[in-house]
Design a protein around this motif. Structure first.
Motif, PDB file in Angstrom:
ATOM      1  N   PRO A 264      -5.410  -0.972   4.502  1.00  0.00           N
ATOM      2  CA  PRO A 264      -5.013  -0.549   3.152  1.00  0.00           C
ATOM      3  C   PRO A 264      -4.140  -1.630   2.508  1.00  0.00           C
ATOM      4  O   PRO A 264      -3.122  -2.031   3.077  1.00  0.00           O
TER       5      PRO A 264
ATOM      6  N   LEU B 211      -2.161   0.655  -3.451  1.00  0.00           N
ATOM      7  CA  LEU B 211      -2.349   2.067  -3.782  1.00  0.00           C
ATOM      8  C   LEU B 211      -1.862   2.348  -5.198  1.00  0.00           C
ATOM      9  O   LEU B 211      -0.929   1.728  -5.686  1.00  0.00           O
TER      10      LEU B 211
ATOM     11  N   CYS C  97      -7.190   3.666  -3.338  1.00  0.00           N
ATOM     12  CA  CYS C  97      -6.755   2.762  -2.280  1.00  0.00           C
ATOM     13  C   CYS C  97      -7.682   1.560  -2.174  1.00  0.00           C
ATOM     14  O   CYS C  97      -8.911   1.709  -2.177  1.00  0.00           O
TER      15      CYS C  97
ATOM     16  N   LEU D  30      -3.472   6.371   6.401  1.00  0.00           N
ATOM     17  CA  LEU D  30      -2.725   6.620   5.182  1.00  0.00           C
ATOM     18  C   LEU D  30      -1.931   7.898   5.412  1.00  0.00           C
ATOM     19  O   LEU D  30      -2.510   8.939   5.739  1.00  0.00           O
TER      20      LEU D  30
ATOM     21  N   ALA E  88       0.860  -1.192   0.000  1.00  0.00           N
ATOM     22  CA  ALA E  88       0.000   0.000   0.000  1.00  0.00           C
ATOM     23  C   ALA E  88       0.890   1.234   0.000  1.00  0.00           C
ATOM     24  O   ALA E  88       0.922   2.020   0.949  1.00  0.00           O
TER      25      ALA E  88
END
Length: 417
Positions: A228, A231, A240, A202, A173
């Protein structure tokens, strides 16, 4: 009551399903997809076509090109520790092992510099490497370190908030958009998982200074933590994969749109201009980046998508059992350019100017295959004694791949066709 370490491990390893995100996330008003244009599966075409949908009996062919790839100018880099990560740019190959990060000359494999992981952070082993025009960024479970690309000198280090038991960086991520690095962090910083609200975050980083700020957070529902997973991003925002959903985030971290939950797996977004593509359960779906409207979907394509020079490449459903296919398609319409037969379990395809490369592992073999980027015919194949453990890397007119296990690992590099 399980320990927080056990809870965190189970969450990160996907042992439990995830549900629920923050209340600031609106539902997607565009849940009804338009049908994907029916397309030809014939080999090849100069532009996408929209003819009749093929019958299920039609399968792609394994066609060899007239000119075959001669695997010349080969070098290998061996290590007795695990090759944790590798990446490449136009001039350099970067490798992370359990002990160090190295810069290698792509033509010869000779070492340019090496930096000990211990000199960057305590017990730091990056399992993901990203590059910019100035930095190499190593991402581990606890730390993120930025090194000068030319010298390997450490510039800045970020430590995930919390303790080793309560925080973990999600290496997949992570993405760089312009001068900003975005990274997902799972963080359980409360005394009791059941009694309090765990959440994931994030973060955004200024890639040049390492200055970090909280970009957004995803709150839990029913005592389950939304993690997450993947990305990607462009000028339209950051996309995401969280809790089997795809979430589009604006520059200020607010949710612009989100999808419903996929029936299985975690959507890994790939962004090109006004399209973001992601596997949603049993199909690949293309969304409008600004509105989240479903533009087309394809039940044959699956897995992670590679987008290069305006063209998409994806592996496809197994047909028959044990075999699959590689498909070249138009990301805007979903129309196919060509398909090629593959055998075994395939990696994410990677494209160069002339070829598409695919690492394939079967019960008896592991190999790297090159396909002509215009026609889809097979240029050549190179077999390995040990299993292929990553997708190929392309750069500096070479294709590089790592094989092996935790005891012995090898990085192979070939002159690209």
């Amino acid at each position: 009551m399980p320990s927080r370490r056990a809870v965190l491990s189970s969450l990160v390893a996907s042992i439990v399903p995830f549900a629920g995100c923050g209340s600031n996330q609106p539902t997607d008003p565009h849940e009804t997809p338009d049908a994907r244009p029916t397309t030809t599966r014939s080999l090849p075409s100069e532009s996408p076509t929209t003819t009749n949908t093929p019958t299920p009996e039609e399968t792609p062919q394994d066609i060899q090109c007239d000119t075959q790839w001669e695997q010349a100018d080969v070098w290998r880099f061996d290590t007795t520790s695990e090759l944790a990560a590798a990446t490449t740019d136009a001039n350099t190959i970067y490798v992370a092992t359990e002990r160090e990060i190295l810069s290698l000359d792509p033509a010869s494999g000779e070492q340019r510099w090496r930096t000990s992981n211990d000199a960057l952070a305590e017990r730091f082993t990056p399992s993901r490497l990203l590059t910019t025009d100035q930095w190499v960024v190593g991402i581990g479970t606890r730390y993120i370190a930025a090194l000068d690309r030319a010298t390997g000198k450490r510039d800045w280090v970020f430590e995930a908030p919390g303790t080793e038991e309560t925080a973990s960086i999600m290496q997949e991520a992570a993405t760089i958009v312009g001068k900003t690095l975005y990274v997902g962090v799972v963080n359980i910083d409360t005394p009791s998982f059941e009694a309090d609200e765990p959440y994931s975050r994030l973060y955004s980083f200024d890639i040049d200074t390492g200055a970090a700020q909280l970009f957004t957070r995803f709150t839990a529902d029913d005592s389950r933590l939304p993690v997450p997973r993947y990305l990607d991003g462009n000028r339209d925002g950051v996309f995401c994969s969280v809790d089997r959903q795809l979430i589009a985030l604006s520059d200020d971290g607010s949710t612009r749109w989100q999808t419903g939950r996929a029936t299985r797996g975690y959507p890994a977004p790939s962004v090109l201009d006004e399209r973001v593509l992601a596997s949603m359960g049993e199909k690949l779906v293309a969304f409008d980046t600004k509105t989240g409207a479903r533009v087309w979907q394809d039940e044959e394509l699956r897995g992670r998508v590679t987008l290069a020079d305006g063209v998409g490449y994806a592996t496809s459903r197994t047909i028959p059992e044990g075999d699959g296919q590689l498909t070249s398609f138009d990301p805007k319409s979903g129309a196919y350019y060509w398909e090629a037969r593959t055998r075994g379990r395939s990696s994410t395809p990677i494209a160069s100017d002339e070829c598409v490369f695919l690492a394939v592992t079967s019960d008896d073999d592991a190999y790297l295959t090159a396909f002509d980027i215009e026609r889809g015919c097979r240029l050549g194949r190179f077999s390995f004694d040990s299993g292929v453990v990553n997708a190929p890397l392309v750069g500096s007119d070479r294709v590089t791949i790592r094989t092996g296990n935790r005891q012995v690992s090898t990085l192979w590099s070939f002159a690209a066709p």
